[in-house]
Design an enzyme around this catalytic site. Structure first.
Site, mmCIF file in Angstrom:
data_model
loop_
_atom_site.group_PDB
_atom_site.id
_atom_site.type_symbol
_atom_site.label_atom_id
_atom_site.label_comp_id
_atom_site.label_asym_id
_atom_site.label_seq_id
_atom_site.Cartn_x
_atom_site.Cartn_y
_atom_site.Cartn_z
ATOM 1 N N HIS A 176 27.986 31.121 -60.758
ATOM 2 C CA HIS A 176 28.071 29.892 -59.967
ATOM 3 C C HIS A 176 27.481 28.729 -60.754
ATOM 4 O O HIS A 176 26.634 28.919 -61.624
ATOM 5 C CB HIS A 176 27.333 30.041 -58.638
ATOM 6 C CG HIS A 176 25.855 30.161 -58.784
ATOM 7 N ND1 HIS A 176 25.236 31.332 -59.172
ATOM 8 C CD2 HIS A 176 24.873 29.243 -58.636
ATOM 9 C CE1 HIS A 176 23.931 31.134 -59.241
ATOM 10 N NE2 HIS A 176 23.678 29.871 -58.929
ATOM 11 N N HIS A 212 25.884 24.034 -65.557
ATOM 12 C CA HIS A 212 25.995 25.199 -66.430
ATOM 13 C C HIS A 212 26.052 26.453 -65.559
ATOM 14 O O HIS A 212 25.762 26.400 -64.375
ATOM 15 C CB HIS A 212 24.799 25.267 -67.383
ATOM 16 C CG HIS A 212 23.497 25.288 -66.648
ATOM 17 N ND1 HIS A 212 22.774 24.144 -66.384
ATOM 18 C CD2 HIS A 212 22.793 26.298 -66.073
ATOM 19 C CE1 HIS A 212 21.690 24.453 -65.694
ATOM 20 N NE2 HIS A 212 21.676 25.759 -65.490
#
Length: 190
Positions: free
Chosen positions: A127, A42
């Site tokens: 990220h 995620h």
């Protein structure tokens, strides 16, 4: 509850991450890293840590407002990098990162307004964590291998409040479990 706000990639995108992670696991030294898996992939927008049960409803409400004020946006996974001298290996993002950063800022502000202690503010860096290490490692081969990595673009249409259940068994390599507590549609979504 241990909570964070996140953007969750679609399943077909996660399959591409799984493919490249499999290639990375074949590189020398990969056994020294703890590899995350699809259930843990995620983009964290804001990490809240332990949130008192009494503050969760207000946090959800304020996240809903933040989501409504933020339009849906395009995102794709592209390239990668490392933090902490190889302690965190990640896949990067491209697309409307400006809107994603705005959503992250709003998710953090929502928590502050709900009375959640946020600690030090850091500039948001989109990220998706692929692996972690306890010690610094030479991440150059992994980062090089991620240079050509990319997925299709998708439209991010929701902000998700996620609960993290930390491992308790003591089994080496056990991963946290994640549970979506609330999903809030972005302003330009469905």
């Amino acid at each position: 509850m241990r909570l964070f706000a996140a953007v969750l990639p679609p399943k077909d995108v996660l399959l591409e991450v799984e493919r490249v992670a499999g290639e990375l696991r074949g590189l020398p030294g990969a056994e020294g890293l703890r590899w995350t898996g699809p259930a843990g992939w995620h983009f964290t927008l804001a990490f809240y840590g332990e949130v008192d049960d009494g503050a969760v409803a207000e946090l959800e409400e304020r996240l809903g407002r933040a989501a409504r004020r933020t339009p849906a946006f395009e995102l794709a996974l592209r390239g990668g990098g490392q933090f902490g001298r190889g302690k965190v290996l990640w896949a990067g993002a491209e697309g409307d990162l400006r809107t994603m950063r705005l959503l992250a800022e709003r998710a953090e502000a929502a928590a502050r307004k709900a009375g959640v202690e946020m600690g030090e503010h850091r500039r948001y860096k989109a990220h998706l964590t692929v692996a972690r290490g306890r010690d610094a490692v030479d991440a150059r081969p992994y980062v090089k291998a991620l240079e050509g990595f990319g997925t299709r673009a998708w439209t991010v249409e929701e902000l998700v409040l996620v609960r993290s259940h930390l491992p308790r068994s003591g089994v080496p390599g056990e991963q946290p479990r994640y549970e979506a507590v609330a999903r809030r549609a972005l302003g330009g979504a469905g």
